[in-house]
Design a protein around this motif. Structure first.
Motif, PDB file in Angstrom:
ATOM      1  N   GLY A  53       0.612  -1.229   0.038  1.00 24.60           N
ATOM      2  CA  GLY A  53       0.040  -0.247   0.322  1.00 24.60           C
ATOM      3  C   GLY A  53       0.848   1.666  -0.068  1.00 24.60           C
ATOM      4  O   GLY A  53       0.491   2.632   0.280  1.00 24.60           O
ATOM      5  N   LEU A  76      -2.429  12.256  -8.458  1.00 25.56           N
ATOM      6  CA  LEU A  76      -2.859  11.390  -8.199  1.00 25.56           C
ATOM      7  C   LEU A  76      -3.862  10.977  -9.538  1.00 25.56           C
ATOM      8  O   LEU A  76      -5.515  11.859  -9.669  1.00 25.56           O
ATOM      9  CB  LEU A  76      -3.926  10.486  -6.691  1.00 25.56           C
ATOM     10  N   TYR A  98      -7.372   8.594 -10.201  1.00 23.32           N
ATOM     11  CA  TYR A  98      -7.810   7.482  -8.804  1.00 23.32           C
ATOM     12  C   TYR A  98      -8.401   6.694 -10.274  1.00 23.32           C
ATOM     13  O   TYR A  98      -8.836   5.651  -9.991  1.00 23.32           O
ATOM     14  CB  TYR A  98      -8.671   8.513  -7.878  1.00 23.32           C
ATOM     15  N   GLY A 128      -6.270   5.261 -12.028  1.00 20.12           N
ATOM     16  CA  GLY A 128      -5.591   3.620 -11.058  1.00 20.12           C
ATOM     17  C   GLY A 128      -3.970   4.628 -11.211  1.00 20.12           C
ATOM     18  O   GLY A 128      -2.940   3.212 -11.266  1.00 20.12           O
ATOM     19  N   MET A 135      -2.448   0.713  -9.995  1.00 20.78           N
ATOM     20  CA  MET A 135      -2.829   0.412  -8.888  1.00 20.78           C
ATOM     21  C   MET A 135      -4.315  -0.463  -8.750  1.00 20.78           C
ATOM     22  O   MET A 135      -4.819   0.224  -9.050  1.00 20.78           O
ATOM     23  CB  MET A 135      -3.162   1.467  -8.096  1.00 20.78           C
ATOM     24  N   GLU A 136      -4.614  -0.593  -7.351  1.00 19.69           N
ATOM     25  CA  GLU A 136      -6.239  -1.370  -6.916  1.00 19.69           C
ATOM     26  C   GLU A 136      -6.624  -0.528  -5.392  1.00 19.69           C
ATOM     27  O   GLU A 136      -6.031  -0.266  -4.777  1.00 19.69           O
ATOM     28  CB  GLU A 136      -6.137  -2.908  -6.544  1.00 19.69           C
ATOM     29  N   PHE A 137      -7.361   0.276  -6.209  1.00 22.22           N
ATOM     30  CA  PHE A 137      -8.265   1.058  -4.413  1.00 22.22           C
ATOM     31  C   PHE A 137      -9.238   0.642  -4.308  1.00 22.22           C
ATOM     32  O   PHE A 137     -10.348  -0.111  -5.095  1.00 22.22           O
ATOM     33  CB  PHE A 137      -8.894   2.287  -4.869  1.00 22.22           C
ATOM     34  N   ASN A 138      -9.549   0.487  -3.067  1.00 20.12           N
ATOM     35  CA  ASN A 138     -10.978  -0.098  -2.240  1.00 20.12           C
ATOM     36  C   ASN A 138     -11.732   1.435  -2.280  1.00 20.12           C
ATOM     37  O   ASN A 138     -11.667   1.715  -1.457  1.00 20.12           O
ATOM     38  CB  ASN A 138     -11.017  -1.095  -1.091  1.00 20.12           C
ATOM     39  N   PRO A 139     -12.702   1.523  -2.591  1.00 22.80           N
ATOM     40  CA  PRO A 139     -13.639   2.515  -2.782  1.00 22.80           C
ATOM     41  C   PRO A 139     -13.682   2.796  -1.757  1.00 22.80           C
ATOM     42  O   PRO A 139     -14.700   3.847  -1.444  1.00 22.80           O
ATOM     43  CB  PRO A 139     -14.846   2.252  -3.910  1.00 22.80           C
ATOM     44  N   GLU A 145     -12.397   2.736   1.059  1.00 18.77           N
ATOM     45  CA  GLU A 145     -10.880   2.543   2.566  1.00 18.77           C
ATOM     46  C   GLU A 145     -10.472   4.135   2.165  1.00 18.77           C
ATOM     47  O   GLU A 145     -10.952   4.540   0.493  1.00 18.77           O
ATOM     48  CB  GLU A 145     -10.161   1.818   2.311  1.00 18.77           C
ATOM     49  N   LYS A 146     -10.215   5.025   2.771  1.00 17.28           N
ATOM     50  CA  LYS A 146      -9.780   6.505   2.840  1.00 17.28           C
ATOM     51  C   LYS A 146      -8.463   6.331   1.932  1.00 17.28           C
ATOM     52  O   LYS A 146      -7.282   4.887   2.038  1.00 17.28           O
ATOM     53  CB  LYS A 146      -9.445   7.302   3.511  1.00 17.28           C
ATOM     54  N   LEU A 147      -7.818   7.205   0.755  1.00 12.95           N
ATOM     55  CA  LEU A 147      -6.323   7.355   0.624  1.00 12.95           C
ATOM     56  C   LEU A 147      -5.160   7.777   1.716  1.00 12.95           C
ATOM     57  O   LEU A 147      -5.996   9.024   1.703  1.00 12.95           O
ATOM     58  CB  LEU A 147      -5.819   7.603  -0.135  1.00 12.95           C
TER      59      LEU A 147
END
Length: 98
Positions: free
Chosen positions: A6, A40, A42, A45, A64-68, A70-72
């Motif tokens: 991460g 970034l 988003y 990715g 990059m894989e983001f979990n919508p 979760e906060k960055l």
């Protein structure tokens, strides 16, 4: 501090400039910035680093894989005695066509 954990990071110590991928990606010392820009994208990715003063690209992390849900959070660290200064981008940047 690698993407698999991460962290999407560039690092330099005056002798070595790298993107902390696995394995590390060496970057030319000539790209070492005094002012580092971070962008970034988003939706795509991607996280890109730039030399603000020369307006040159340093490195882009892709896929990059983001979990919508979760906060960055940005994380900045320096290993020097100088102060870290965060600035917003110029709202009226000069384009290459100007």
């Amino acid at each position: 501090m690698i993407p698999q954990r991460g962290y999407w990071t560039v690092w330099w110590n005056g002798y070595r400039f790298i993107a902390l991928t696995d394995p590390w990606t060496p970057l030319p010392l000539s790209l070492e910035p005094q002012k580092l820009g971070v962008y970034l994208d988003y939706e795509e990715g991607q996280l890109s680093f730039y030399n603000v003063e020369t307006r040159s690209h340093i490195y882009t992390f892709t896929d990059m894989e983001f979990n919508p849900n979760e906060k960055l959070y940005p994380f900045f660290c320096t290993y020097s005695d100088t102060d870290l200064v965060l600035e917003s981008p110029d709202p009226n940047p000069v384009s290459a066509a100007d």
